[in-house]
Design a protein around this motif. Sequence first.
Motif, PDB file in Angstrom:
ATOM      1  N   ARG A 222      50.241  37.281  50.736  1.00  0.00           N
ATOM      2  CA  ARG A 222      50.768  37.067  49.463  1.00  0.00           C
ATOM      3  C   ARG A 222      49.337  36.984  48.470  1.00  0.00           C
ATOM      4  N   VAL A 223      49.207  37.864  47.525  1.00  0.00           N
ATOM      5  CA  VAL A 223      48.380  37.804  46.679  1.00  0.00           C
ATOM      6  C   VAL A 223      48.496  37.624  45.173  1.00  0.00           C
ATOM      7  N   ARG A 224      48.165  36.589  44.489  1.00  0.00           N
ATOM      8  CA  ARG A 224      48.210  36.470  43.076  1.00  0.00           C
ATOM      9  C   ARG A 224      47.144  36.414  42.464  1.00  0.00           C
ATOM     10  N   TYR A 225      46.881  37.332  41.207  1.00  0.00           N
ATOM     11  CA  TYR A 225      45.541  37.334  40.571  1.00  0.00           C
ATOM     12  C   TYR A 225      45.907  37.627  39.226  1.00  0.00           C
ATOM     13  N   TRP A 226      44.795  37.192  38.123  1.00  0.00           N
ATOM     14  CA  TRP A 226      44.755  37.238  36.929  1.00  0.00           C
ATOM     15  C   TRP A 226      43.843  37.980  36.444  1.00  0.00           C
TER      16      TRP A 226
END
Length: 734
Positions: A222-226
């Motif tokens: 799972r990858v979450r980036y801004w």
Amino acid sequence: MELSEPTGNVPVVTTAQQSSTAKQSGSATQPDSLRRSAVEEAGREYGARSILVLEGLEAVRKRPAMYIGSTDTRGLMHCLWEIFDNGVDEALAGFGRLITVALEADGSIHVTDRGRGIPVDTEPRTGLSGVEVVYTKLHAGGKFGGGAYKVSGGLHGVGASVVNALSTRLDVEVDRKGTTWGMSFRRGVPGRFEGDGPDAAFTPGSGVDKLRRAKRGVTGTRVRYWPDRQIFLPEAELSWRKLVDRARQTAFLVPGLEIQIADRRGVQISPETGEPIDEVTESLRFDGGISEFADFLASGRPVTEVLRLQGHDSFTETVPELDANGAMVPTDVERRLDVDIAVRWGDGYDTVEKSFVNIIATPKGGTHVQGFEHGLVKAFTGALEGTRLLRTSEEIVKDDVLEGLTAVVTVKLAEPQFEGQTKEVLGTPPVRRLVSRIVESEMTDFLTSTKAAVKPVARALMEKVVNASRTRVAARAHKENQRRKNALESSHLPPKLKDCRSSDPDRTELFIVEGDSALGTANVARNSEHQALLPIRGKILNVQKADLGAMLRNAECASIIQVVGAGSGKTFDIDQARYGKVIFMADADSDGAHIRTLLATLFFKYMRPMIESGRVYSAVPPLHRFELINPKRGMDKYLYTYSDAEYQRTLASLTKKGIRFKEPQRYKGLGEMDASQLKETTMDPHHRTLRRITIDDAEEAEHTFKVLMGSDVAPRKEFIVQGAYRLDQERIDA
């Protein structure tokens, strides 16, 4: 299509202002000779200390466009594709049949997959965990050799690390062996955040953390980036439509893979209520593969059903590999190439070709597409030799075969050679020969089949190709005759053209002017040395709806093409264009906007290289004029405003300063200006404002023209209805 301000055409500082600015900066007091000597001295000091070495991910932040193509919407979407494709590569390897993508309300992007999960153990050469190596080291990954992936889209080992470098925060969680591991980064630097979001307190530090226990047998990433708004342009936005198209395309290419996407930004508008929708979701899965994809892309009545051209072959490739001593040694490697192509011919004339390498789209083609087209031509040429359909003097060329064709070309091979990180062109040379051989063999079997169900279809297809060949030859003969006729009968330009004296394309400008009244004023205002005028009567033909013959019969369209002097369509030769700039000059009202749109449509469809090379502009005439009474020293007597908002600001500013002025004049059209006003505001290169018409995304531009100007009414009605909810009712002039 978008309109942007070209910096070279809009001087914003007058001579007096430039002098004042120079004095304030202190540079105006230095003689030119001193300034030149300072520059020369700096040049002499160039040495090793002048060389800047960018370590780690600094190079990505310094030159982001080298890795993602641009820093606008296209680059923002490319970052998403890099993370998304990592999950797809896992699915291609047979691990995980679900990928989710969510565009979150806080500006972040969340991508999950059910693959094997990024390795969390220590990589022996660096002493770092696998997660940290993948997200912080350029050219590091599991796709260089054949151990982890037989085929994959990621090949350069820079995708995840580039996205990390261009993100204010990136969180990654990995499920492996009953444990959930986690790690965070800030602009590529590993560490730990003390809260949610990119603005939380951050402490640098290496190492992957154990977060919690995971369910037995569950793996994935799972990858979450801004995205970092210091890097990307303010107007860059993630496109929901492009995400849907890419997810649908991938679901077609990987049968059985389910892709769930969601938009939680609240930017989607309900057509029923006109209110923002909190969450829009799509779930895509297609078990039919590229056959279903070709059917989806095709239009018109079919001449054939979808045909699958499949095969495999191998080739030897020499690649550099490290030996035991760490030296690069040329090594021959045996590569397997799998080819799977879906084709369908219809009764139309347009060609739709989509090509992919390891399911990565190659919009600019490459050796696999070249081989496919070459194999088709050879198959049809060989099959027609055994029939009486083709006469002795006739021949089949690529355009004849591709007419009405819808094709999805896919190849799979280990470590393909792409031209650049954006992977738009396949460059592996042996692929062309092998694909051509497979396509020729498979297509020949179909065209020469004696099966009762196949034989009539194959003959109908060959007849279609032969007819296309004869139509092409007839059209070319007609064109040659017409050229001779034009050369003999009308070697001069249209009489209504007010041409300029110069023939230098670097200086000449062609103004396409709406109406005879504006033409008279413009003729006085222009510089006849390098500015030419071509008047048009009202609204020209909508060429998006009309065919080529109707366009050529239209007097206004024909005059424009003749005056530009470079031909039209596929025969357009920009080197023959008589003018360096073409400028649309129409009234600043809705009719003027419609005329500019029709002209843009004509140039986009039949003279697109002019737009692509940045040579087509739209003039920006003013809407209002203020005439000052006894202006103060240094103030112009006349002030012009170009929008209602600018008008209100100018009005308020003059009133506040106590500067008297006559009743402001609102221009209803270009014809209301006298020659001096038109020259000063719209035609003089030293004072005017131009908007350059550009194409940032050819597919998006093509789609926009089809929606707004095409024959299909339903998409245009939907566009108008959706736009109505965003319209400020105060701006309606009723």
